[in-house]
Design an enzyme around this catalytic site. Structure first.
Site, PDB file in Angstrom:
ATOM      1  N   SER A  50       4.166   1.677 -10.234  1.00  0.00           N
ATOM      2  CA  SER A  50       3.037   0.763 -10.292  1.00  0.00           C
ATOM      3  C   SER A  50       3.118   0.029 -11.626  1.00  0.00           C
ATOM      4  O   SER A  50       3.962   0.338 -12.470  1.00  0.00           O
ATOM      5  CB  SER A  50       1.721   1.541 -10.214  1.00  0.00           C
ATOM      6  OG  SER A  50       1.678   2.261  -9.012  1.00  0.00           O
ATOM      7  N   ASP A  82       5.557  -1.989  -7.727  1.00  0.00           N
ATOM      8  CA  ASP A  82       4.591  -1.861  -6.625  1.00  0.00           C
ATOM      9  C   ASP A  82       3.282  -2.575  -6.987  1.00  0.00           C
ATOM     10  O   ASP A  82       2.801  -2.468  -8.128  1.00  0.00           O
ATOM     11  CB  ASP A  82       4.358  -0.352  -6.409  1.00  0.00           C
ATOM     12  CG  ASP A  82       3.625  -0.029  -5.129  1.00  0.00           C
ATOM     13  OD1 ASP A  82       3.753  -0.804  -4.162  1.00  0.00           O
ATOM     14  OD2 ASP A  82       2.932   1.010  -5.094  1.00  0.00           O
ATOM     15  N   HIS A  83       2.695  -3.269  -6.041  1.00  0.00           N
ATOM     16  CA  HIS A  83       1.331  -3.854  -6.175  1.00  0.00           C
ATOM     17  C   HIS A  83       1.064  -4.563  -7.500  1.00  0.00           C
ATOM     18  O   HIS A  83       0.131  -4.202  -8.227  1.00  0.00           O
ATOM     19  CB  HIS A  83       0.266  -2.760  -6.012  1.00  0.00           C
ATOM     20  CG  HIS A  83       0.075  -2.334  -4.601  1.00  0.00           C
ATOM     21  ND1 HIS A  83      -0.503  -3.119  -3.639  1.00  0.00           N
ATOM     22  CD2 HIS A  83       0.421  -1.186  -3.987  1.00  0.00           C
ATOM     23  CE1 HIS A  83      -0.517  -2.485  -2.486  1.00  0.00           C
ATOM     24  NE2 HIS A  83       0.051  -1.301  -2.664  1.00  0.00           N
ATOM     25  N   HIS A 181      -4.503   3.828   0.978  1.00  0.00           N
ATOM     26  CA  HIS A 181      -3.986   4.518  -0.212  1.00  0.00           C
ATOM     27  C   HIS A 181      -4.832   5.746  -0.507  1.00  0.00           C
ATOM     28  O   HIS A 181      -6.046   5.721  -0.294  1.00  0.00           O
ATOM     29  CB  HIS A 181      -4.048   3.587  -1.429  1.00  0.00           C
ATOM     30  CG  HIS A 181      -3.115   2.419  -1.339  1.00  0.00           C
ATOM     31  ND1 HIS A 181      -3.520   1.115  -1.582  1.00  0.00           N
ATOM     32  CD2 HIS A 181      -1.792   2.351  -1.052  1.00  0.00           C
ATOM     33  CE1 HIS A 181      -2.472   0.317  -1.444  1.00  0.00           C
ATOM     34  NE2 HIS A 181      -1.422   1.026  -1.123  1.00  0.00           N
ATOM     35  N   GLY A 182      -4.210   6.797  -1.024  1.00  0.00           N
ATOM     36  CA  GLY A 182      -4.965   8.003  -1.404  1.00  0.00           C
ATOM     37  C   GLY A 182      -5.004   8.997  -0.256  1.00  0.00           C
ATOM     38  O   GLY A 182      -4.186   8.948   0.655  1.00  0.00           O
ATOM     39  N   GLY A 217       1.364   6.160   2.611  1.00  0.00           N
ATOM     40  CA  GLY A 217       2.089   7.236   3.290  1.00  0.00           C
ATOM     41  C   GLY A 217       1.430   8.603   3.181  1.00  0.00           C
ATOM     42  O   GLY A 217       1.409   9.377   4.148  1.00  0.00           O
ATOM     43  N   THR A 240       0.407   9.075  -3.853  1.00  0.00           N
ATOM     44  CA  THR A 240      -0.588  10.103  -4.180  1.00  0.00           C
ATOM     45  C   THR A 240      -0.023  11.518  -4.028  1.00  0.00           C
ATOM     46  O   THR A 240      -0.265  12.389  -4.870  1.00  0.00           O
ATOM     47  CB  THR A 240      -1.827   9.926  -3.267  1.00  0.00           C
ATOM     48  OG1 THR A 240      -2.303   8.586  -3.437  1.00  0.00           O
ATOM     49  CG2 THR A 240      -2.922  10.912  -3.602  1.00  0.00           C
TER      50      THR A 240
END
Ligand code: 13P
Length: 291
Positions: A50, A82-83, A181-182, A217, A240
């Site tokens: 990230s 990422d992102h 996410h998470g 995922g 995560t």
């Protein structure tokens, strides 16, 4: 192994009916565990960071470590940002040597998302072999301290997805389809398989053109993962789970060895736990032996 692009790695996966894990790392020990699993399994690999870890570890340091690993590893490995929501930072990471970049302008209007994504594509493609990922619709949950509430999340319209891909020239496309996410709050997350199948058909139905990315995922049930792979998902993002593995393993080890002051042993415990978690993902995604 010579460096090949994320797009090449993923086009092969799309054609071969398997997917490649893209694992977020926040430190060197996680990185070692991820690489070890992929090498053991002879699986292609995407290492992701990230924006926050790329800043505190330093993008130049990360790229130097990545190159040292990738050049001698017997498998193809990509380094992906990422992102990233800032066009300028995407360009800086491309300049530093990331081989793959995600510009995430998915919370902007459609036109602004197209504009920013195309700007990053044009920049990266002019520099050479750098793949760009774009997202349409928004994925709920928390990633890199950015929170998107469930009611703010929007799914990707299939026809608009095609327009996005064509107008931006993205190499990898992440359509929002209901994954999050998470940690999922339910055992049966609401994933729109039909929508994803339609997007895959429209974009890659006449031959693999633009690999499709699944975000969120962690915690997806195995049958969901397998179904998404069979429908054409070829990059699976996992973050995560590896953060939990790092923290829970460290906590467990320290609690059981309260009188020991040997950081190397904690590192080994973390590396092995990460390696085992990644190996499970490689099994699920069907990428063992595909390097
Ligand atoms: P998880 O944190 O749910 O695994 O999602 C990872 C992800 O999609 C990173 O972009």
């Amino acid at each position: 192994m010579s460096v090949i692009t994320t797009k090449e790695i993923l086009l092969k996966a799309t054609e071969g009916g398997y997917a490649v894990g893209a694992f977020n790392v926040t430190n060197l020990i996680q990185l070692e565990g991820v690489v070890q699993a992929a090498v053991d399994k002879k699986a292609p690999l995407i290492i992701q960071t990230s924006v926050t870890p790329s800043k505190f570890l330093g993008r130049d340091v990360l790229v130097a470590i990545y190159r040292a690993i990738a050049e001698s590893a017997p498998i193809p490995i990509a380094l992906h940002l990422d992102h990233c929501r800032v066009v300028e930072y995407c360009k800086q990471c491309a300049d530093a040597g990331y081989t793959s970049i995600m510009i995430d302008a998915s919370r902007e209007s459609f036109e602004e998302n197209v504009r920013q994504t195309k700007e990053v594509c044009d920049y990266c493609h002019a520099r050479g072999e750098i793949s760009v990922e774009g997202e349409l619709g928004t994925v709920s949950g928390v990633e890199d301290q950015i929170k998107v509430a469930e009611d703010e999340a929007a799914l990707c319209g299939p026809e608009q997805g095609v327009e996005f891909v064509e107008r931006t020239g993205v190499d990898l496309f992440a359509p929002a389809i209901g994954t999050a996410h998470g940690i999922y709050k339910t055992a049966e997350p609401k994933v729109d398989f039909e929508r994803f199948g339609r997007i895959a058909q429209l974009i890659n139905g006449q031959g693999a053109r633009v690999p499709l990315v699944i975000h969120g995922g962690t915690g997806l049930p195995r049958d969901y993962v397998e179904k998404l792979v069979s429908l054409g998902g070829s990059k699976f993002n996992v973050s995560t789970e590896l953060k939990h593995t790092l923290i829970d393993t460290t906590h467990g080890y320290v609690s059981e060895h309260r009188d020991e002051y040997n950081p190397g042993k904690i590192d080994v415990a973390v590396r092995d736990a990460i390696r085992d978690a990644v190996a499970r993902w490689i099994d699920m995604l069907g990428s063992e032996g595909k390097a």
